[in-house]
Enzyme design. Sequence first.
Site, PDB file in Angstrom:
ATOM      1  N   GLU A  32      30.393  41.502  32.657  1.00 31.11           N
ATOM      2  CA  GLU A  32      29.828  42.717  32.020  1.00 31.11           C
ATOM      3  C   GLU A  32      29.255  42.378  30.648  1.00 31.11           C
ATOM      4  OE1 GLU A  32      29.421  44.916  34.022  1.00 31.11           O
ATOM      5  OE2 GLU A  32      31.076  44.836  35.446  1.00 31.11           O
ATOM      6  N   ARG A  48      65.770  35.087  24.018  1.00 27.06           N
ATOM      7  CA  ARG A  48      65.807  33.617  24.118  1.00 27.06           C
ATOM      8  C   ARG A  48      66.428  33.044  22.830  1.00 27.06           C
ATOM      9  NH1 ARG A  48      65.939  28.891  27.002  1.00 27.06           N
ATOM     10  NH2 ARG A  48      64.759  27.251  25.961  1.00 27.06           N
TER      11      ARG A  48
HETATM   12  C1  LIG Z   1      35.148  37.620  37.448  1.00 23.49           C
HETATM   13  C2  LIG Z   1      33.690  37.902  37.412  1.00 23.49           C
HETATM   14  C3  LIG Z   1      33.199  39.062  37.991  1.00 23.49           C
HETATM   15  C4  LIG Z   1      31.838  39.327  37.999  1.00 23.49           C
HETATM   16  N1  LIG Z   1      31.385  40.466  38.607  1.00 23.49           N
HETATM   17  C5  LIG Z   1      30.059  40.715  38.676  1.00 23.49           C
HETATM   18  C6  LIG Z   1      29.561  41.860  39.387  1.00 23.49           C
HETATM   19  O1  LIG Z   1      30.318  42.643  39.960  1.00 23.49           O
HETATM   20  N2  LIG Z   1      28.219  42.046  39.448  1.00 23.49           N
HETATM   21  C7  LIG Z   1      27.331  41.184  38.841  1.00 23.49           C
HETATM   22  O2  LIG Z   1      26.129  41.436  38.907  1.00 23.49           O
HETATM   23  N3  LIG Z   1      27.777  40.093  38.166  1.00 23.49           N
HETATM   24  C8  LIG Z   1      29.106  39.830  38.080  1.00 23.49           C
HETATM   25  N4  LIG Z   1      29.573  38.713  37.433  1.00 23.49           N
HETATM   26  C9  LIG Z   1      28.608  37.808  36.825  1.00 23.49           C
HETATM   27  C10 LIG Z   1      28.560  38.040  35.312  1.00 23.49           C
HETATM   28  O3  LIG Z   1      27.825  39.189  35.038  1.00 23.49           O
HETATM   29  C11 LIG Z   1      27.976  36.789  34.643  1.00 23.49           C
HETATM   30  O4  LIG Z   1      28.962  35.771  34.758  1.00 23.49           O
HETATM   31  C12 LIG Z   1      27.673  37.015  33.180  1.00 23.49           C
HETATM   32  O5  LIG Z   1      26.593  37.915  33.028  1.00 23.49           O
HETATM   33  C13 LIG Z   1      27.295  35.725  32.480  1.00 23.49           C
HETATM   34  O6  LIG Z   1      26.310  35.060  33.189  1.00 23.49           O
HETATM   35  P1  LIG Z   1      26.527  33.539  33.618  1.00 23.49           P
HETATM   36  O7  LIG Z   1      27.887  33.389  34.150  1.00 23.49           O
HETATM   37  O8  LIG Z   1      25.373  33.147  34.447  1.00 23.49           O
HETATM   38  O9  LIG Z   1      26.493  32.745  32.244  1.00 23.49           O
HETATM   39  P2  LIG Z   1      25.187  32.273  31.452  1.00 23.49           P
HETATM   40  O10 LIG Z   1      24.276  33.429  31.264  1.00 23.49           O
HETATM   41  O11 LIG Z   1      24.654  31.040  32.071  1.00 23.49           O
HETATM   42  O12 LIG Z   1      25.826  31.908  30.036  1.00 23.49           O
HETATM   43  C14 LIG Z   1      26.511  30.685  29.807  1.00 23.49           C
HETATM   44  C15 LIG Z   1      26.972  30.677  28.349  1.00 23.49           C
HETATM   45  O13 LIG Z   1      25.824  30.775  27.490  1.00 23.49           O
HETATM   46  C16 LIG Z   1      25.984  31.883  26.619  1.00 23.49           C
HETATM   47  N5  LIG Z   1      24.695  32.515  26.363  1.00 23.49           N
HETATM   48  C17 LIG Z   1      23.765  32.921  27.267  1.00 23.49           C
HETATM   49  N6  LIG Z   1      22.746  33.531  26.647  1.00 23.49           N
HETATM   50  C18 LIG Z   1      23.038  33.523  25.319  1.00 23.49           C
HETATM   51  C19 LIG Z   1      22.373  34.008  24.155  1.00 23.49           C
HETATM   52  N7  LIG Z   1      21.217  34.672  24.223  1.00 23.49           N
HETATM   53  N8  LIG Z   1      22.972  33.815  22.958  1.00 23.49           N
HETATM   54  C20 LIG Z   1      24.172  33.158  22.865  1.00 23.49           C
HETATM   55  N9  LIG Z   1      24.834  32.694  23.921  1.00 23.49           N
HETATM   56  C21 LIG Z   1      24.277  32.873  25.145  1.00 23.49           C
HETATM   57  C22 LIG Z   1      26.906  32.841  27.346  1.00 23.49           C
HETATM   58  O14 LIG Z   1      27.560  33.712  26.441  1.00 23.49           O
HETATM   59  C23 LIG Z   1      27.874  31.876  28.018  1.00 23.49           C
HETATM   60  O15 LIG Z   1      28.864  31.481  27.106  1.00 23.49           O
HETATM   61  C24 LIG Z   1      30.941  38.421  37.397  1.00 23.49           C
HETATM   62  C25 LIG Z   1      31.437  37.259  36.795  1.00 23.49           C
HETATM   63  C26 LIG Z   1      32.781  36.998  36.799  1.00 23.49           C
HETATM   64  C27 LIG Z   1      33.288  35.738  36.157  1.00 23.49           C
END
Ligand SMILES: Cc1cc2nc3c(=O)[nH]c(=O)nc-3n(C[C@H](O)[C@H](O)[C@H](O)COP(=O)(O)OP(=O)(O)OC[C@H]3O[C@@H](n4cnc5c(N)ncnc54)[C@H](O)[C@@H]3O)c2cc1C
Length: 377
Positions: free
Chosen positions: A361, A265
């Site tokens: 994860e 580019r």
């Molecule tokens: C694309 C994708 C694929 C997935 N696949 C699977 C699967 O195959 N099987 C399965 O079981 N799950 C799956 N999940 C779910 C995934 O495991 C959860 O999204 C993940 O564990 C986070 O949980 P939550 O989204 O409820 O966020 P929350 O737990 O609500 O967290 C929200 C925010 O708060 C922060 N937080 C929470 N607790 C703390 C703490 N103690 N200290 C500091 N910060 C904190 C988190 O880091 C995050 O930024 C998937 C999710 C996605 C997006």
Amino acid sequence: MNTFLSSGQLALQEQYLKFVAEQIAPLAMALDTEQVSSKEAMTLLAKGGYLGLTVPREYGGQGLGALELVLFAEALASASAGLALALASHYSVIELINKFGSDTQKSRYLSQMASGDLIGAQAFGEEMAGSDYKAVQTTASGDSSGWILSGEKTWVVNGQMAGLVAVLAKSGSDLAIFLVDGTPSSNIVVGPNKAKFGLRSAATCDLTFKDCKVSAENKLASASTAEVEGQVDAVLNLSKTVVAAAAVGIAEEALKFSAEHARTREQFGQPISKFQGIQWKLADHSVESQAARLLTYRAAWSHGEEPGDFRKFAAMAKLFATKVARVHSGEAVQIFGMLGASPDSPVERLFRDGKLTEVFEGTSELQKVVLKEELGV
Ligand SMILES: Cc1cc2nc3c(=O)[nH]c(=O)nc-3n(C[C@H](O)[C@H](O)[C@H](O)COP(=O)(O)OP(=O)(O)OC[C@H]3O[C@@H](n4cnc5c(N)ncnc54)[C@H](O)[C@@H]3O)c2cc1C
């Protein structure tokens, strides 16, 4: 950098890259737009023999270790990071059975998983139990004669095609993991494919268990909730290392494209690679990708060689590699300028996929919780 790998591992890496270049890379765009389903792509992986890498030979697998699995995931993610996530889910169930399964569970499931006749899915999370998985509300009632599962699991990768689902549930006040013969089943309601901005080639859905019967021998043996927490930890340590490898694949692919774009580019009468602002982005990207790769290989190596360090290095690799993927795929979009905003550009997909690796994860924040625990603070 390859001095870290044995000649056998280098040969396998070459084979993995060749397979991905020939069979998966041509489908990359179609997988992202879901014109080709992840089930079709998993069939290709099964035909290539890539779904039983860590299954012991006695059960029809290749008896390889976590490092070889990581090499494959990295290669795969260079074409389809979503597919690498589907791979991580499948192998997390294999890890569970390899490590904690009874002889009956091993002989019933491992050879079918190695051949791809059964795809694994991990159903731990729920709407109110994400990072805090111990808060699951799915219940298991029963006893040594059999179990009944009820509850709703959310965001289950491979959920639609899974022949075997590892389900985390509460039996009274104790946690337990069940190996549930999967979908289709009249007692498991499979939700629609979830729309998401990245990793679209990992088909993801909710699974509702409605008085789902599970035979007594399909409960993973555990004497206490603490032991089940150890089982969940072991599964997540393996799958987060595979996700770290996918993040490395994303970062390396983004570097290849952005260096090439910078060379070709032209602005202000010369290639943009002549500008120091661009050169420094590329230099940082190359250093941090390599560091992420070495940390990921270190984690995978410790799985077999220094198991006591695996939890720590898996958390480090997941935390660091996913940040590298997110930051540098974003810088790649920056280097592409307006072209980086187009879905026709390869870096746009890498940016969308890269961000999401920081979420599942175990989020990045939760990796830091693991690391402070490993430091004893
Ligand atoms: C694309 C994708 C694929 C997935 N696949 C699977 C699967 O195959 N099987 C399965 O079981 N799950 C799956 N999940 C779910 C995934 O495991 C959860 O999204 C993940 O564990 C986070 O949980 P939550 O989204 O409820 O966020 P929350 O737990 O609500 O967290 C929200 C925010 O708060 C922060 N937080 C929470 N607790 C703390 C703490 N103690 N200290 C500091 N910060 C904190 C988190 O880091 C995050 O930024 C998937 C999710 C996605 C997006």
